[in-house]
Design a protein around this motif. Sequence first.
Motif, mmCIF file in Angstrom:
data_model
loop_
_atom_site.group_PDB
_atom_site.id
_atom_site.type_symbol
_atom_site.label_atom_id
_atom_site.label_comp_id
_atom_site.label_asym_id
_atom_site.label_seq_id
_atom_site.Cartn_x
_atom_site.Cartn_y
_atom_site.Cartn_z
ATOM 1 N N LEU A 155 0.827 -1.203 0.000
ATOM 2 C CA LEU A 155 0.000 0.000 0.000
ATOM 3 C C LEU A 155 0.864 1.257 0.000
ATOM 4 C CD1 LEU A 155 -2.749 -1.130 2.531
ATOM 5 C CD2 LEU A 155 -3.135 -0.546 0.135
ATOM 6 N N ALA A 156 1.937 1.243 0.796
ATOM 7 C CA ALA A 156 2.830 2.409 0.830
ATOM 8 C C ALA A 156 3.481 2.628 -0.530
ATOM 9 C CB ALA A 156 3.891 2.216 1.907
ATOM 10 N N LEU A 157 3.847 1.545 -1.208
ATOM 11 C CA LEU A 157 4.504 1.655 -2.519
ATOM 12 C C LEU A 157 3.596 2.289 -3.555
ATOM 13 C CD1 LEU A 157 7.089 0.816 -4.145
ATOM 14 C CD2 LEU A 157 5.838 -1.259 -4.781
ATOM 15 N N ALA A 162 1.520 5.551 9.676
ATOM 16 C CA ALA A 162 0.439 5.782 10.638
ATOM 17 C C ALA A 162 -0.906 5.921 9.944
ATOM 18 C CB ALA A 162 0.730 7.031 11.466
ATOM 19 N N GLU A 163 -0.926 6.520 8.731
ATOM 20 C CA GLU A 163 -2.168 6.665 7.979
ATOM 21 C C GLU A 163 -2.691 5.302 7.527
ATOM 22 O OE1 GLU A 163 -1.313 11.047 5.925
ATOM 23 O OE2 GLU A 163 -0.749 9.211 4.870
ATOM 24 N N LEU A 164 -1.793 4.457 7.054
ATOM 25 C CA LEU A 164 -2.203 3.143 6.579
ATOM 26 C C LEU A 164 -2.613 2.232 7.733
ATOM 27 C CD1 LEU A 164 0.651 2.611 3.968
ATOM 28 C CD2 LEU A 164 -1.752 3.059 3.447
ATOM 29 N N GLY A 165 -1.895 2.346 8.849
ATOM 30 C CA GLY A 165 -2.170 1.474 9.973
ATOM 31 C C GLY A 165 -3.523 1.677 10.603
ATOM 32 N N GLN A 166 -4.143 2.874 10.411
ATOM 33 C CA GLN A 166 -5.428 3.162 11.035
ATOM 34 C C GLN A 166 -6.601 3.045 10.063
ATOM 35 O OE1 GLN A 166 -4.958 7.195 12.446
ATOM 36 N NE2 GLN A 166 -5.253 8.094 10.429
ATOM 37 N N SER A 193 -6.070 9.972 13.443
ATOM 38 C CA SER A 193 -5.539 11.327 13.336
ATOM 39 C C SER A 193 -4.748 11.460 12.047
ATOM 40 C CB SER A 193 -4.642 11.650 14.536
ATOM 41 O OG SER A 193 -3.532 10.766 14.583
ATOM 42 N N LEU A 194 -4.545 12.708 11.606
ATOM 43 C CA LEU A 194 -3.759 12.984 10.410
ATOM 44 C C LEU A 194 -2.747 14.067 10.733
ATOM 45 C CD1 LEU A 194 -6.575 13.054 7.694
ATOM 46 C CD2 LEU A 194 -4.930 11.221 8.096
ATOM 47 N N LYS A 195 -1.668 14.093 9.984
ATOM 48 C CA LYS A 195 -0.591 15.039 10.254
ATOM 49 C C LYS A 195 -1.029 16.473 10.021
ATOM 50 C CE LYS A 195 4.305 15.823 9.284
ATOM 51 N NZ LYS A 195 5.494 15.354 8.538
ATOM 52 N N SER A 196 -1.919 16.688 9.057
ATOM 53 C CA SER A 196 -2.373 18.043 8.723
ATOM 54 C C SER A 196 -3.723 17.946 8.029
ATOM 55 C CB SER A 196 -1.369 18.740 7.806
ATOM 56 O OG SER A 196 -1.319 18.085 6.546
#
Length: 587
Positions: A391-393, A400-404, A431-434
Amino acid sequence: MGLIKNEHGVFHVRRKVPKALEGATARVMGAAKERVSWLKKSLATKDAKQAKVLAAPVMMKFNRVLAQAAALLVEHPVRTGLTEAEVRSMADYHFAAVLAEDDRQRRAGLQPFTPEDQETLERFGMDARSEHDLAIMEIADNAEGALAATELEYIKEEVEELLDIFQLRLDERSDDYRKLSLAVLREHVRAYRALRGRSRGEPVETPSLPPTASRTPSGGLLSAAYEGWKKAKNAAGRTADEFERAVALFIQLHGDLPVATITRAHVRQFVEAMQEVPRRRSGNLLKAPLPQIALYGRNHPEVPKITAATINKNLSGVQAIAVWAWEKGGFIHDDVRWADPFAKMRLDEEDSEREPFTSADLSMIFGSPVFLKGDRPQGGRDEAAFWLPLLALFTGARLAELGQLSVDDVTALEGASPLIKFRRDSKRGKSLKSDNAARAIPIHPELQRMGFLGYVESIRRTQGDDAWLFIGTSPEAPRGSAAYSKWFGRYLRDTCNVTDTNKVFHSFRHSFKDALRAAEVPEDLGDALTGHSNQSVGRSYGAKGADAMVRRFTLPRMVAAIERVTYSGLDLTALKWIESQHKTDAE
């Protein structure tokens, strides 16, 4: 603790909702039902000992939901009607806010459109001078179409934002909610028609924003702005703590200033003081205020100081509160000429030491036992070991976004391209970074071929629509994504033989960005897909979040961009997820 077993022996937690809170609880949870009588959650385990451990945070979450429901009844009772003046004020506010945001972006400077937009220009017969003008034309066309069809869902995000700004709660099923939506949609169309004229060189004045709440004669204080932001965003966790710390440091240096009176001199002095802060502190310095810490640092120049990145993080925290106070909070009077004093005050940072993966690295990673032999090491958190790197690729998302992610974050409607939506949900700990990180990303054809949608469906079928896709990295899991990150680092070195310590899970994100650039994806779309800020009008007031991103860029354009993401020399044809065919460490 409210533990029960279902007919399959799987443990659940449940909590009875007091009758007086049933309606408010349904609203807090966004439930389709009018009332919620029970709070229920599957623990996805048949082990009694593990269930007791997992139940504790779930019950704490239930308590928070009930507390929020009680607060709703006290602070903002749900209304079923609005006065004509309230409807008019909110509609006028929206019109003025759209034009004010356009003013701000034009003052900041507009980016010329890219050659990739030539095809769009020709198709619509548009005469645009910049990406900004092109975005205005596209949004205006979409808005006019929504108004012609009375498609009120189109404007729902803006209506909800206005209700928050005016501190109102309105029943979505009421006639006045529809009346308000129609009024705001009309002003939305009027605003973008005005901006279309402004793009052609016509003089279009920006009206003052109507008042939304009572304010102090000098405007609201910085501390009050932080509290307002925290309440409006329902913020919690790391971001809220970091912003609170940054605001506290600023106040320690300058006092609790009205936001409208903060100047660039204040910001410069704040940066200079932070540059004197020692990297390591002990004794009395641990609880000392910023002026005292900075004085110590100046008197001890040999002591290592905090990095530019840390200073910028604190600067960004105070800036975020100040900009929110101006744009959304009503803390700065309409007749005050205010410009962001934090703009362009960030320090230059050393280049990130994190490196993208090479083609050889990726071949070693995806040729390892997790992907080809079905191994599932304990630290890899079951299927997260297989899916999170892939998914990250192909999304560039943060770990953290993918894990939640949960099942309902993946949309695969009939006849439409499937999407992953990244969004905040404070009730569930997401949560999200921004704000820019709230976005939608089409699911790459390779992920579909490997069976990702089948994996999602298997979780939906066995655990429900709101189940976590990866329970071991979810907000409910102890140390979740942090523990997975450490495991992945060990797996890279020990199993995949990727020994460069500058290459970590985050390197997938760098690789994805490189792939977007290699595919010549326009910068504004690339920034949107990766969750970076961009000056495009489509990411301004009233256009934040996954759905607004799709409206701005259109789904076909987003899908085309993702489909162009490839990795030269990487062969993934052997990778295919098959349900229940994997081996754990114990096996």
